[in-house]
Design a protein around this motif. Sequence first.
Motif, PDB file in Angstrom:
ATOM      1  N   VAL A 320       0.897  -1.213  -0.269  1.00 14.81           N
ATOM      2  CA  VAL A 320       0.220  -0.077   0.115  1.00 14.81           C
ATOM      3  C   VAL A 320       1.338   0.968  -0.147  1.00 14.81           C
ATOM      4  CG1 VAL A 320      -2.088  -1.320   1.065  1.00 14.81           C
ATOM      5  CG2 VAL A 320       0.423   0.225   2.368  1.00 14.81           C
ATOM      6  N   PRO A 321       0.466   2.413  -0.602  1.00 13.21           N
ATOM      7  CA  PRO A 321       1.141   3.770  -0.498  1.00 13.21           C
ATOM      8  C   PRO A 321       1.357   3.891   0.870  1.00 13.21           C
ATOM      9  CG  PRO A 321      -0.756   4.212  -1.987  1.00 13.21           C
ATOM     10  CD  PRO A 321      -0.709   2.616  -0.987  1.00 13.21           C
ATOM     11  N   ALA A 322       2.963   4.345   0.980  1.00 13.04           N
ATOM     12  CA  ALA A 322       3.655   4.200   2.512  1.00 13.04           C
ATOM     13  C   ALA A 322       2.770   5.373   2.942  1.00 13.04           C
ATOM     14  CB  ALA A 322       4.550   4.727   2.299  1.00 13.04           C
ATOM     15  N   LYS A 323       2.607   5.394   4.441  1.00 13.00           N
ATOM     16  CA  LYS A 323       1.526   6.133   5.007  1.00 13.00           C
ATOM     17  C   LYS A 323       2.579   7.455   5.211  1.00 13.00           C
ATOM     18  CE  LYS A 323      -1.278   2.318   6.700  1.00 13.00           C
ATOM     19  NZ  LYS A 323      -0.993   1.510   5.848  1.00 13.00           N
ATOM     20  N   ALA A 324       3.940   7.116   5.591  1.00 16.78           N
ATOM     21  CA  ALA A 324       5.065   8.411   5.930  1.00 16.78           C
ATOM     22  C   ALA A 324       5.765   8.643   4.821  1.00 16.78           C
ATOM     23  CB  ALA A 324       6.147   7.583   7.229  1.00 16.78           C
ATOM     24  N   ALA A 344      14.312  -5.510  -3.073  1.00 17.28           N
ATOM     25  CA  ALA A 344      15.269  -4.341  -4.577  1.00 17.28           C
ATOM     26  C   ALA A 344      15.842  -4.817  -5.468  1.00 17.28           C
ATOM     27  CB  ALA A 344      16.166  -3.737  -2.696  1.00 17.28           C
ATOM     28  N   VAL A 345      16.004  -6.171  -5.521  1.00 18.35           N
ATOM     29  CA  VAL A 345      16.285  -6.842  -6.691  1.00 18.35           C
ATOM     30  C   VAL A 345      14.989  -6.654  -7.612  1.00 18.35           C
ATOM     31  CG1 VAL A 345      16.649  -8.849  -7.403  1.00 18.35           C
ATOM     32  CG2 VAL A 345      17.825  -8.931  -5.168  1.00 18.35           C
ATOM     33  N   ILE A 346      14.026  -6.941  -7.143  1.00 15.86           N
ATOM     34  CA  ILE A 346      12.989  -6.484  -7.801  1.00 15.86           C
ATOM     35  C   ILE A 346      12.462  -5.337  -8.276  1.00 15.86           C
ATOM     36  CG2 ILE A 346      10.294  -6.746  -8.477  1.00 15.86           C
ATOM     37  CD1 ILE A 346      10.180  -8.436  -6.292  1.00 15.86           C
ATOM     38  N   CYS A 350      14.028  -5.566 -12.191  1.00 16.56           N
ATOM     39  CA  CYS A 350      11.821  -5.210 -13.018  1.00 16.56           C
ATOM     40  C   CYS A 350      11.063  -4.127 -12.945  1.00 16.56           C
ATOM     41  CB  CYS A 350      11.682  -6.118 -12.637  1.00 16.56           C
ATOM     42  SG  CYS A 350      11.761  -8.231 -12.512  1.00 16.56           S
ATOM     43  N   GLY A 351      12.409  -2.975 -12.553  1.00 18.63           N
ATOM     44  CA  GLY A 351      11.322  -1.538 -12.949  1.00 18.63           C
ATOM     45  C   GLY A 351      10.442  -1.135 -12.279  1.00 18.63           C
ATOM     46  N   LEU A 352      10.392  -2.172 -10.742  1.00 11.69           N
ATOM     47  CA  LEU A 352       8.561  -1.846 -10.281  1.00 11.69           C
ATOM     48  C   LEU A 352       9.064  -1.660  -8.961  1.00 11.69           C
ATOM     49  CD1 LEU A 352       5.551  -2.881 -10.828  1.00 11.69           C
ATOM     50  CD2 LEU A 352       6.004  -5.078  -9.291  1.00 11.69           C
ATOM     51  N   VAL A 353       8.376  -0.407  -8.697  1.00 11.53           N
ATOM     52  CA  VAL A 353       8.617   0.448  -7.688  1.00 11.53           C
ATOM     53  C   VAL A 353       8.249  -0.153  -6.064  1.00 11.53           C
ATOM     54  CG1 VAL A 353       8.924   2.512  -7.252  1.00 11.53           C
ATOM     55  CG2 VAL A 353       9.707   2.742  -9.177  1.00 11.53           C
ATOM     56  N   PHE A 354       9.351  -0.316  -5.376  1.00 10.81           N
ATOM     57  CA  PHE A 354       8.765  -0.608  -4.206  1.00 10.81           C
ATOM     58  C   PHE A 354       9.187   0.104  -2.750  1.00 10.81           C
ATOM     59  CE2 PHE A 354       8.495  -4.524  -5.749  1.00 10.81           C
ATOM     60  CZ  PHE A 354       7.354  -5.531  -5.524  1.00 10.81           C
ATOM     61  N   ALA A 381       5.248 -13.513  -4.645  1.00 12.37           N
ATOM     62  CA  ALA A 381       4.193 -12.393  -3.709  1.00 12.37           C
ATOM     63  C   ALA A 381       4.029 -11.381  -3.870  1.00 12.37           C
ATOM     64  CB  ALA A 381       4.035 -12.984  -2.573  1.00 12.37           C
ATOM     65  N   LEU A 382       5.293 -10.789  -3.857  1.00 21.50           N
ATOM     66  CA  LEU A 382       5.674  -8.962  -3.178  1.00 21.50           C
ATOM     67  C   LEU A 382       5.089  -8.271  -5.401  1.00 21.50           C
ATOM     68  CD1 LEU A 382       8.945  -9.055  -1.447  1.00 21.50           C
ATOM     69  CD2 LEU A 382       6.577  -7.647  -1.437  1.00 21.50           C
ATOM     70  N   TYR A 383       5.644  -9.232  -6.221  1.00 26.29           N
ATOM     71  CA  TYR A 383       5.570  -8.452  -7.547  1.00 26.29           C
ATOM     72  C   TYR A 383       3.490  -8.979  -7.114  1.00 26.29           C
ATOM     73  CZ  TYR A 383       6.110  -8.024 -12.682  1.00 26.29           C
ATOM     74  OH  TYR A 383       5.882  -7.177 -13.605  1.00 26.29           O
TER      75      TYR A 383
END
Length: 453
Positions: A320-324, A344-346, A350-354, A381-383
Amino acid sequence: MAKKSGSIMYKCSNCGYSQPRWLGRCPECGEWNTLEEIIIDKNAVTAAGRGSEQAQKQKPVLLGTVKAQQNSRISTGIAEFDRVIGGGATKRSAILLGGEPGIGKSTLLLQTVAGVSKNAGANQNVLYVSGEESAAQIKERADRLNLDCSNVQILCTARLEDCLDALDSLNPVFVIIDSIQTIYSAQAGIIPGTVNQLKYCANEFIAWVKERDSVLIMTAHVTKEGAIAGPKSLEHMVDTVISFEHNSDDVRFLHAQKNRFGSVDEIGIFSMTEKGLAPVSDPSSLFLTRRDNQRPAGVACTPVFEGSRVFLVEIQALTVPAKASTSRIYSEKIDSARVARIAAVIEKRCGLVFSDQDIYVNVAGGIRLAESSIDAALAAALYSARTDLSVDANTAVFGELSLAGEIRAVGKARQRIKAAENLGFTNVITPDDDDGMTKVGDIKSLVNALFKK
């Protein structure tokens, strides 16, 4: 020259006659070469009313001449317990069992002594020492659990001297001390649970069991962090340290943190019922959710090894979008540092922002996962959670993920695949080239195989 702690005497092994000088023939009984060296130490600290000032002097022996123990294990009567401690409790060993209040330690040990007494011989005693409950309370629990404890000796006391007298008189093959924090001796003060009391009382029990073909199990309290309370030396003194944990449900996990006579990789799983702790023979039934429709996003299944057993678990992820201003990772059952590394590896490969997301990770059933084979399933699961794309319900995945984005091979791949197939998974994505399976080499090929991208 170092000062001797005690004087030397010579004692006849045949009649017990002693004198300060060695002789070839005993003046009392006339036997030859029977006088053996002993130590007289008047300052030795012994339990009140027990023991002697005389101690046999120990001498080194060749290890090649020592005979290994035969039939050295005693079954607890509980298969899951036996598995964790290496196939049964080893004779002349001390086991320390720690767990939170109310988790079921006393219940587990009462079931254990009931099973041991059932298989013990007619002249073999089983002793249960309780410093926390009365005999009536223990009997009430045994009746409620429908356990036959009629041949179990019960001693309800907190005095070490009473315990040692009972041990000497009964010479039991199996001993339970519940708990070591409640036992005290006047030799170490009058307050139970202090560091001196724990070390002194535990040492007395361990010294007793090391000289006999018996098994000693001591329960211990834990701190709010879950570590065994008391000095760390207590864990060094015993042969096996077992942790008893639970999740939010009625599932209990038993695993060894230290084991001199077996592996520490085994895990015992129990469910708490009205009849006590019931072993779980099929762990996958606890950790997999059966669904009639499509699997939701953020869920991936993976086969894991716990000791000699392999079973399927379900890893769940939510982003979910960061609350802080900074993102956070909430993960109890998988190390949060591992979750951060996989994310961080993804993001890099893969260019997917976390970096702007709060990440929540859970394992169904509440089991803790630490082996590297879960990396690929955690990445899936993360992707899936980040893109809202579901992993196929008939697909399982395993493999180690490197910082370069490679999916690396892990051990016992064929056993993992077989376990997944037995539970109905028709596609297992692996880093190995096995028949009928999907092979992937890096994180991009893993994403393509899972999501057709």
